[in-house]
Design an enzyme around this catalytic site. Structure first.
Site, mmCIF file in Angstrom:
data_model
loop_
_atom_site.group_PDB
_atom_site.id
_atom_site.type_symbol
_atom_site.label_atom_id
_atom_site.label_comp_id
_atom_site.label_asym_id
_atom_site.label_seq_id
_atom_site.Cartn_x
_atom_site.Cartn_y
_atom_site.Cartn_z
ATOM 1 N N GLU A 97 -1.467 5.114 -7.287
ATOM 2 C CA GLU A 97 -2.301 3.817 -7.582
ATOM 3 C C GLU A 97 -3.530 4.040 -8.779
ATOM 4 O OE1 GLU A 97 -0.746 1.453 -6.536
ATOM 5 O OE2 GLU A 97 -0.156 1.670 -4.372
ATOM 6 N N GLY A 98 -3.077 4.582 -9.725
ATOM 7 C CA GLY A 98 -4.106 4.973 -10.742
ATOM 8 C C GLY A 98 -5.129 6.001 -10.525
#
Length: 383
Positions: free
Chosen positions: A367-368
């Site tokens: 998610e980054g």
């Protein structure tokens, strides 16, 4: 395990938390270690959560969702993560996969597909990353080529690191529809049984081994034109918007995992005796546990602050990055410290803290990455 006292907005939210705790204690926690050791995907658990209404909490009731504030959904997610992280991450991914249709689809598309996606019968996956396009989403090469204006697209390419790959019933796909670096991506909703969709061997991972992660191959996959979500070229905007919510999901998962590690460490320190007294009575160890508890509570506050901003329609992208960064770095430290508290026993599989430590690492990556979160925060400070 002690119960975290929560400030919830409604009696219904309290009931949801009680239901979640009951399912977590009776259905998740007893199965987690064995399923993780066997790398066995718990599809039946997601059906159970769907039947209980826990897979669709932040979506509108008119489409079969729970109609709950995001702050309530995230606290449910935290409770699931404290019992079994793979299930909590899968629940977060389900919400992420539904987001583009729910927030950017037409009214007709939402009425047609969203009730099925939110019912709990269908499990979703989010196809954004590629082997050469992780943090740099604009390096995407998977291509959706128009066939005829009315008939749709043909998709070719490979997506990587896809949670629920080969297990999902539908895939939210991001693919390039033009050569423009930032405005050339589009979003599609694709059924899993569409011809041409294939899957690589699941990845052999350090942790979350009960959560299937694969490459997804798109070989001349034909996608009807009505499967396009929003307009051509809107894909990057949709993806980044969805990831803001997804980062909060991972932050809540990180807090739940860290809470489980803290609880295990405290329980052990109360029971383990050295020099005639419980080891928790030694100041050096009690200070370590105090720092762990402070970290968990501080991280919980960051994700709740961001969620409440989201619920009120305020900007929250920077706060989501702060929450994801803070919570996942905290989870890595707390799980590592939990192993230290248990000493040699913490390094064995007789206790769950070694698994918690292995699982915590990936929370800093997906998610980054946390380097990307720092970039987001730094850009916000620069104005």
């Amino acid at each position: 395990m002690p119960v975290v006292e929560r400030l919830l907005p409604t009696p219904e939210a309290h009931d949801l938390l009680e239901l979640t705790r009951e399912i977590a204690a009776e259905q998740l926690a007893p199965r987690a270690a064995e399923a993780e050791a066997a790398s066995r995907f718990p599809r039946d658990v997601f059906r159970l959560l769907g039947q209980a209404g826990l897979l669709s909490l932040p979506y509108p009731e008119e489409y079969g969702g729970g109609g709950q504030p995001f702050e309530v959904y995230l606290q449910v997610l935290e409770e699931l993560a404290a019992a079994w992280l793979s299930v909590a991450v899968g629940t977060s991914v389900q919400s992420l996969a539904c987001y583009p249709l729910a927030h950017h689809g037409t009214q007709e598309q939402r009425e047609r597909w969203l009730p099925r996606l939110l019912s709990g019968d269908l499990l979703g996956a989010y196809c954004l990353s590629e082997p050469q396009a992780g943090s740099d989403v604009t390096a995407m090469t998977t291509r959706a080529t128009r066939t005829e204006p009315e008939s749709g697209y043909v998709v070719n390419g490979t997506k990587a690191w896809i949670t629920h790959g080969s297990e999902a019933d539908f895939y939210t796909l991001f693919a390039r529809t033009s050569t423009d670096r930032t405005r050339g991506m589009s979003c599609f909703l694709v059924d899993a049984d569409t011809p041409g969709l294939g899957f690589a061997t699941p990845e052999h991972k350090m942790g979350l081994t009960a959560s299937t992660t694969t490459q997804v191959h798109w070989d001349d996959v034909r996608v009807d034109a009505d499967r396009l979500i929003s307009a051509e070229g809107d894909g990057l905007r949709i993806a980044l918007s969805a990831l803001d919510s997804g980062r909060l999901g991972i932050a809540a998962c990180a807090v739940g995992l860290a809470q489980a590690a803290l609880d295990a460490a405290v329980d052990y320190a109360r029971q383990r005796t050295q020099f005639g007294q419980p080891v928790i009575s030694f100041q050096g160890l009690s200070f370590l546990l105090a720092d762990m508890a402070a970290g968990v509570q501080a991280a919980r506050a960051t994700y709740l602050d961001a969620a409440r901003r989201r619920d009120r329609g305020m900007a929250y992208s920077t706060q989501a990055a702060v929450a994801k960064l803070t919570a996942t770095d905290m989870a890595m430290k707390v799980t590592t410290d939990a192993v230290q508290v248990l000493g040699g026993y913490g390094y064995t599989r007789d206790f769950p803290v070694e698994r918690y430590m292995r699982e915590a690492k990936v929370l800093q990556i997906f998610e980054g990455t946390n380097q990307v979160q720092r970039l987001v925060i730094g850009r916000a400070l620069a104005g």
